[in-house]
Design an enzyme around this catalytic site. Structure first.
Site, PDB file in Angstrom:
ATOM      1  N   PRO A  46       0.549  -1.040   0.080  1.00 55.65           N
ATOM      2  CA  PRO A  46      -0.068   0.072  -0.215  1.00 55.65           C
ATOM      3  C   PRO A  46       0.874   1.228   0.053  1.00 55.65           C
ATOM      4  O   PRO A  46       1.844   1.322   0.726  1.00 55.65           O
ATOM      5  CB  PRO A  46      -0.914  -0.038   1.212  1.00 55.65           C
ATOM      6  CG  PRO A  46      -0.020  -1.014   2.189  1.00 55.65           C
ATOM      7  CD  PRO A  46       0.616  -2.024   1.307  1.00 55.65           C
ATOM      8  N   ASN A  47       0.429   2.164  -0.891  1.00 60.42           N
ATOM      9  CA  ASN A  47       0.937   3.509  -0.782  1.00 60.42           C
ATOM     10  C   ASN A  47       2.325   3.571  -1.635  1.00 60.42           C
ATOM     11  O   ASN A  47       2.623   4.979  -1.964  1.00 60.42           O
ATOM     12  CB  ASN A  47       1.003   4.209   0.772  1.00 60.42           C
ATOM     13  CG  ASN A  47      -0.169   4.526   1.209  1.00 60.42           C
ATOM     14  OD1 ASN A  47      -1.176   4.686   0.682  1.00 60.42           O
ATOM     15  ND2 ASN A  47      -0.507   3.883   2.417  1.00 60.42           N
ATOM     16  N   ARG A  93      12.548   4.808  12.931  1.00 58.82           N
ATOM     17  CA  ARG A  93      11.334   5.380  12.730  1.00 58.82           C
ATOM     18  C   ARG A  93      10.316   5.174  13.957  1.00 58.82           C
ATOM     19  O   ARG A  93      10.823   4.620  14.989  1.00 58.82           O
ATOM     20  CB  ARG A  93      10.462   5.364  11.391  1.00 58.82           C
ATOM     21  CG  ARG A  93      11.448   5.817  10.485  1.00 58.82           C
ATOM     22  CD  ARG A  93      10.844   5.777   9.118  1.00 58.82           C
ATOM     23  NE  ARG A  93       9.518   6.222   8.908  1.00 58.82           N
ATOM     24  CZ  ARG A  93       8.537   6.056   7.920  1.00 58.82           C
ATOM     25  NH1 ARG A  93       8.771   5.136   7.009  1.00 58.82           N
ATOM     26  NH2 ARG A  93       7.556   6.852   7.937  1.00 58.82           N
ATOM     27  N   ASN A 117       8.134  -5.674  -0.406  1.00 56.78           N
ATOM     28  CA  ASN A 117       8.112  -4.345   0.321  1.00 56.78           C
ATOM     29  C   ASN A 117       6.423  -4.274   0.666  1.00 56.78           C
ATOM     30  O   ASN A 117       5.911  -3.698  -0.115  1.00 56.78           O
ATOM     31  CB  ASN A 117       8.597  -3.107  -0.505  1.00 56.78           C
ATOM     32  CG  ASN A 117       8.364  -1.804   0.407  1.00 56.78           C
ATOM     33  OD1 ASN A 117       7.669  -1.622   1.260  1.00 56.78           O
ATOM     34  ND2 ASN A 117       9.052  -0.851  -0.274  1.00 56.78           N
ATOM     35  N   ALA A 165       2.988  -0.711   5.197  1.00 57.60           N
ATOM     36  CA  ALA A 165       2.138  -0.863   6.318  1.00 57.60           C
ATOM     37  C   ALA A 165       1.964  -2.410   6.791  1.00 57.60           C
ATOM     38  O   ALA A 165       1.781  -2.654   7.851  1.00 57.60           O
ATOM     39  CB  ALA A 165       1.210   0.175   6.581  1.00 57.60           C
ATOM     40  N   ASP A 223       1.856 -15.777   6.598  1.00 54.87           N
ATOM     41  CA  ASP A 223       1.264 -17.048   6.395  1.00 54.87           C
ATOM     42  C   ASP A 223       1.461 -17.538   4.949  1.00 54.87           C
ATOM     43  O   ASP A 223       1.890 -18.822   4.580  1.00 54.87           O
ATOM     44  CB  ASP A 223      -0.306 -17.376   6.731  1.00 54.87           C
ATOM     45  CG  ASP A 223      -0.403 -17.220   8.386  1.00 54.87           C
ATOM     46  OD1 ASP A 223       0.653 -17.496   9.168  1.00 54.87           O
ATOM     47  OD2 ASP A 223      -1.414 -17.443   8.909  1.00 54.87           O
ATOM     48  N   TYR A 271      10.707   9.218   1.691  1.00 54.68           N
ATOM     49  CA  TYR A 271      10.965   8.059   0.565  1.00 54.68           C
ATOM     50  C   TYR A 271      11.625   8.776  -0.431  1.00 54.68           C
ATOM     51  O   TYR A 271      11.546   8.066  -1.605  1.00 54.68           O
ATOM     52  CB  TYR A 271       9.594   7.751   0.344  1.00 54.68           C
ATOM     53  CG  TYR A 271       8.643   7.285   1.496  1.00 54.68           C
ATOM     54  CD1 TYR A 271       9.136   5.734   1.996  1.00 54.68           C
ATOM     55  CD2 TYR A 271       7.544   7.737   2.130  1.00 54.68           C
ATOM     56  CE1 TYR A 271       8.503   5.235   3.186  1.00 54.68           C
ATOM     57  CE2 TYR A 271       6.993   7.059   3.202  1.00 54.68           C
ATOM     58  CZ  TYR A 271       7.555   6.227   3.688  1.00 54.68           C
ATOM     59  OH  TYR A 271       6.795   5.455   4.890  1.00 54.68           O
ATOM     60  N   HIS A 322      12.300  -2.300   2.591  1.00 51.36           N
ATOM     61  CA  HIS A 322      11.897  -1.081   2.886  1.00 51.36           C
ATOM     62  C   HIS A 322      12.865   0.174   2.543  1.00 51.36           C
ATOM     63  O   HIS A 322      13.959   0.138   2.507  1.00 51.36           O
ATOM     64  CB  HIS A 322      11.774  -0.847   4.472  1.00 51.36           C
ATOM     65  CG  HIS A 322      10.763  -1.741   4.950  1.00 51.36           C
ATOM     66  ND1 HIS A 322       9.535  -1.864   4.794  1.00 51.36           N
ATOM     67  CD2 HIS A 322      10.999  -2.914   5.630  1.00 51.36           C
ATOM     68  CE1 HIS A 322       8.927  -2.916   5.468  1.00 51.36           C
ATOM     69  NE2 HIS A 322       9.738  -3.485   6.018  1.00 51.36           N
ATOM     70  N   LEU A 323      12.226   1.004   2.027  1.00 59.26           N
ATOM     71  CA  LEU A 323      13.151   2.293   1.533  1.00 59.26           C
ATOM     72  C   LEU A 323      13.708   2.994   2.510  1.00 59.26           C
ATOM     73  O   LEU A 323      14.996   3.468   2.638  1.00 59.26           O
ATOM     74  CB  LEU A 323      12.268   3.288   0.645  1.00 59.26           C
ATOM     75  CG  LEU A 323      11.859   2.869  -0.465  1.00 59.26           C
ATOM     76  CD1 LEU A 323      10.579   3.577  -1.224  1.00 59.26           C
ATOM     77  CD2 LEU A 323      12.891   2.823  -1.651  1.00 59.26           C
ATOM     78  N   SER A 324      12.830   3.215   3.789  1.00 62.89           N
ATOM     79  CA  SER A 324      13.400   4.028   4.884  1.00 62.89           C
ATOM     80  C   SER A 324      14.105   3.070   5.815  1.00 62.89           C
ATOM     81  O   SER A 324      13.665   1.544   5.749  1.00 62.89           O
ATOM     82  CB  SER A 324      12.318   4.739   5.580  1.00 62.89           C
ATOM     83  OG  SER A 324      11.316   3.762   6.044  1.00 62.89           O
ATOM     84  N   GLU A 336      12.280  -9.290   2.940  1.00 64.46           N
ATOM     85  CA  GLU A 336      11.556  -7.976   3.261  1.00 64.46           C
ATOM     86  C   GLU A 336      12.340  -6.871   2.827  1.00 64.46           C
ATOM     87  O   GLU A 336      13.799  -6.709   3.241  1.00 64.46           O
ATOM     88  CB  GLU A 336      11.366  -8.023   4.717  1.00 64.46           C
ATOM     89  CG  GLU A 336      10.542  -6.832   5.073  1.00 64.46           C
ATOM     90  CD  GLU A 336      10.626  -7.065   6.778  1.00 64.46           C
ATOM     91  OE1 GLU A 336      10.362  -5.636   7.230  1.00 64.46           O
ATOM     92  OE2 GLU A 336      10.389  -7.972   7.492  1.00 64.46           O
ATOM     93  N   ARG A 376       6.560   0.840  13.840  1.00 69.29           N
ATOM     94  CA  ARG A 376       7.386   0.169  12.744  1.00 69.29           C
ATOM     95  C   ARG A 376       8.333  -0.837  12.795  1.00 69.29           C
ATOM     96  O   ARG A 376       8.865  -1.546  11.973  1.00 69.29           O
ATOM     97  CB  ARG A 376       7.882   1.409  11.625  1.00 69.29           C
ATOM     98  CG  ARG A 376       6.872   2.198  11.232  1.00 69.29           C
ATOM     99  CD  ARG A 376       7.188   3.231  10.357  1.00 69.29           C
ATOM    100  NE  ARG A 376       6.474   4.384  10.285  1.00 69.29           N
ATOM    101  CZ  ARG A 376       5.410   4.221   9.231  1.00 69.29           C
ATOM    102  NH1 ARG A 376       5.203   3.073   8.332  1.00 69.29           N
ATOM    103  NH2 ARG A 376       4.520   5.269   9.157  1.00 69.29           N
ATOM    104  N   HIS A 423       3.713  -4.744   9.363  1.00 72.51           N
ATOM    105  CA  HIS A 423       3.642  -4.831  10.761  1.00 72.51           C
ATOM    106  C   HIS A 423       2.308  -5.130  11.276  1.00 72.51           C
ATOM    107  O   HIS A 423       2.124  -5.058  12.544  1.00 72.51           O
ATOM    108  CB  HIS A 423       3.817  -2.947  11.339  1.00 72.51           C
ATOM    109  CG  HIS A 423       4.823  -2.583  10.667  1.00 72.51           C
ATOM    110  ND1 HIS A 423       6.252  -2.503  10.775  1.00 72.51           N
ATOM    111  CD2 HIS A 423       4.813  -1.391   9.372  1.00 72.51           C
ATOM    112  CE1 HIS A 423       6.677  -1.771   9.627  1.00 72.51           C
ATOM    113  NE2 HIS A 423       6.017  -0.791   9.124  1.00 72.51           N
TER     114      HIS A 423
END
Length: 145
Positions: free
Chosen positions: A10-11, A107, A74, A77, A87, A23, A100-102, A98, A111, A80
């Site tokens: 998402p996003n 943070r 990626n 949200a 699963d 980002y 993540h950009l940040s 896994e 997170r 978390h």
């Protein structure tokens, strides 16, 4: 030839305009071009999917079984919150990274918890768009060893 699925949650479709201070200005289309160039040079194939819907991501993970050699996720949200994604990854028995950009650990506290990490072979975070090619390097090495 190694085949890798890159899933974005998402996003992430808003990259380049959403919180550029966190980002950056690189768009998801820019990242896909970067990954495609990497794949061409590495003699791999890369497939992309972005969805704001958890079920679509679960479906893509299920569809990867027997087709892809690994998954880079990626989950945004959903990292978390999503036991369903955890699963799904566990059920297809494909290596997952896994991403993540940040640096999520620098943070907000919420997170710091990841359901995805429990079933991933590794985690890459904090390197911005370059994290995608780092993840591709890592996945290619992992599946070809």
């Amino acid at each position: 030839m190694t085949s890798i699925l890159i899933l974005n949650g998402p996003n992430l479709n808003l990259l380049g305009t959403r919180q550029p201070e966190v980002y950056g200005a690189t768009t998801l289309a820019d990242i896909e071009k970067m990954c495609t160039a990497w794949a061409d040079a590495a003699n791999c194939t890369v497939t992309f999917l972005q969805s704001n819907h958890e079920g679509a991501l679960v479906d893509a993970i299920h569809a990867a079984r027997g087709v892809q050699d690994g998954i880079i996720l990626n989950a945004g949200a959903y990292t978390h919150t999503s036991i369903a994604l955890m699963d799904a990854l566990a059920s297809v028995e494909l290596p997952a990274i896994e991403l993540h950009l940040s640096n999520v650990h620098a943070r907000e506290t919420f997170r710091h918890k990841s359901y995805i990490a429990k079933v991933a072979v590794g985690l890459i975070c904090g390197f911005g768009p370059r994290g995608y090619t780092l993840a591709l390097d890592a996945m290619k090495s992992y599946v070809e060893d």
